[in-house]
Design a protein around this motif. Structure first.
Motif, PDB file in Angstrom:
ATOM      1  N   LYS A  33     108.165 -32.022-122.683  1.00 18.38           N
ATOM      2  CA  LYS A  33     107.685 -31.328-121.487  1.00 18.38           C
ATOM      3  C   LYS A  33     106.269 -30.789-121.690  1.00 18.38           C
ATOM      4  O   LYS A  33     105.404 -30.950-120.825  1.00 18.38           O
ATOM      5  N   LYS A  34     106.010 -30.145-122.841  1.00 18.47           N
ATOM      6  CA  LYS A  34     104.700 -29.571-123.114  1.00 18.47           C
ATOM      7  C   LYS A  34     103.641 -30.659-123.300  1.00 18.47           C
ATOM      8  O   LYS A  34     102.524 -30.544-122.798  1.00 18.47           O
ATOM      9  N   ALA A  35     103.985 -31.725-124.011  1.00 21.21           N
ATOM     10  CA  ALA A  35     103.034 -32.822-124.216  1.00 21.21           C
ATOM     11  C   ALA A  35     102.664 -33.463-122.879  1.00 21.21           C
ATOM     12  O   ALA A  35     101.497 -33.757-122.623  1.00 21.21           O
ATOM     13  N   ALA A  36     103.656 -33.669-122.010  1.00 17.70           N
ATOM     14  CA  ALA A  36     103.398 -34.256-120.695  1.00 17.70           C
ATOM     15  C   ALA A  36     102.504 -33.339-119.862  1.00 17.70           C
ATOM     16  O   ALA A  36     101.586 -33.805-119.184  1.00 17.70           O
ATOM     17  N   ALA A  37     102.747 -32.036-119.941  1.00 17.99           N
ATOM     18  CA  ALA A  37     101.921 -31.082-119.197  1.00 17.99           C
ATOM     19  C   ALA A  37     100.481 -31.113-119.715  1.00 17.99           C
ATOM     20  O   ALA A  37      99.537 -31.062-118.921  1.00 17.99           O
ATOM     21  N   ASP A  38     100.316 -31.199-121.023  1.00 20.22           N
ATOM     22  CA  ASP A  38      98.967 -31.275-121.598  1.00 20.22           C
ATOM     23  C   ASP A  38      98.215 -32.508-121.107  1.00 20.22           C
ATOM     24  O   ASP A  38      97.012 -32.470-120.890  1.00 20.22           O
ATOM     25  N   LEU A  39      98.945 -33.612-120.939  1.00 24.58           N
ATOM     26  CA  LEU A  39      98.337 -34.871-120.515  1.00 24.58           C
ATOM     27  C   LEU A  39      98.269 -35.007-118.992  1.00 24.58           C
ATOM     28  O   LEU A  39      97.751 -36.000-118.478  1.00 24.58           O
ATOM     29  N   LYS A  40      98.840 -34.018-118.302  1.00 23.53           N
ATOM     30  CA  LYS A  40      98.873 -34.013-116.828  1.00 23.53           C
ATOM     31  C   LYS A  40      99.596 -35.242-116.264  1.00 23.53           C
ATOM     32  O   LYS A  40      99.138 -35.887-115.326  1.00 23.53           O
ATOM     33  N   ILE A  41     100.738 -35.556-116.888  1.00 17.51           N
ATOM     34  CA  ILE A  41     101.610 -36.622-116.397  1.00 17.51           C
ATOM     35  C   ILE A  41     103.023 -36.070-116.313  1.00 17.51           C
ATOM     36  O   ILE A  41     103.316 -35.020-116.878  1.00 17.51           O
ATOM     37  N   GLU A  50     106.955 -35.552-116.983  1.00 15.26           N
ATOM     38  CA  GLU A  50     107.785 -35.575-118.191  1.00 15.26           C
ATOM     39  C   GLU A  50     108.607 -36.860-118.269  1.00 15.26           C
ATOM     40  O   GLU A  50     108.728 -37.462-119.330  1.00 15.26           O
ATOM     41  N   SER A  51     109.146 -37.295-117.143  1.00 16.63           N
ATOM     42  CA  SER A  51     109.952 -38.518-117.144  1.00 16.63           C
ATOM     43  C   SER A  51     109.103 -39.745-117.451  1.00 16.63           C
ATOM     44  O   SER A  51     109.556 -40.686-118.098  1.00 16.63           O
ATOM     45  N   THR A  52     107.846 -39.718-117.007  1.00 15.95           N
ATOM     46  CA  THR A  52     106.933 -40.829-117.283  1.00 15.95           C
ATOM     47  C   THR A  52     106.694 -40.950-118.783  1.00 15.95           C
ATOM     48  O   THR A  52     106.832 -42.029-119.361  1.00 15.95           O
ATOM     49  N   LEU A  53     106.339 -39.831-119.403  1.00 16.55           N
ATOM     50  CA  LEU A  53     106.120 -39.843-120.847  1.00 16.55           C
ATOM     51  C   LEU A  53     107.398 -40.212-121.582  1.00 16.55           C
ATOM     52  O   LEU A  53     107.371 -40.974-122.551  1.00 16.55           O
TER      53      LEU A  53
END
Length: 97
Positions: free
Chosen positions: A28-36, A38-41
């Motif tokens: 969740k945090k990594a996806a937020a950092d990348l602005k994508i 969570e399910s996509t990542l």
């Protein structure tokens, strides 16, 4: 209501997966950092796990064989024909009343 879908290239997907693994952050945090999303990542990470750490990316419209390309073309043609048939059925129903 239209969906605003983003298309990501193979390098971005691979970099995102690598970032997730090396950052030690939650998905969740990594996806937020990348602005994508969570399910996509999550999908990319899962695909990488199943492919020795590499995210496969063929791109839209790219087919691995001529047979797949022909199948896709025929499926589209069938969908178009079915749509046209539905329109004609509705028109006949309206005209018959």
């Amino acid at each position: 209501m239209t969906k605003n879908r983003k298309h990501f290239d193979a390098n971005f997907k691979q970099d995102a997966v690598n970032y997730y693994y090396t950052s030690g952050k939650s998905l969740k945090k990594a996806a937020a950092d990348l602005k994508i999303g969570e399910s996509t990542l999550g999908k990319w990470v899962s695909a990488a796990k199943n492919n020795n750490g590499t995210v496969e990316h063929r791109g839209s419209g790219n087919y691995s064989s001529d047979a797949e390309k022909e199948i896709a073309r025929l499926k589209k043609e069938l969908r178009d024909s079915q749509d046209a048939l539905e329109v004609l059925k509705k028109a006949m129903g309206i005209l018959s009343n």
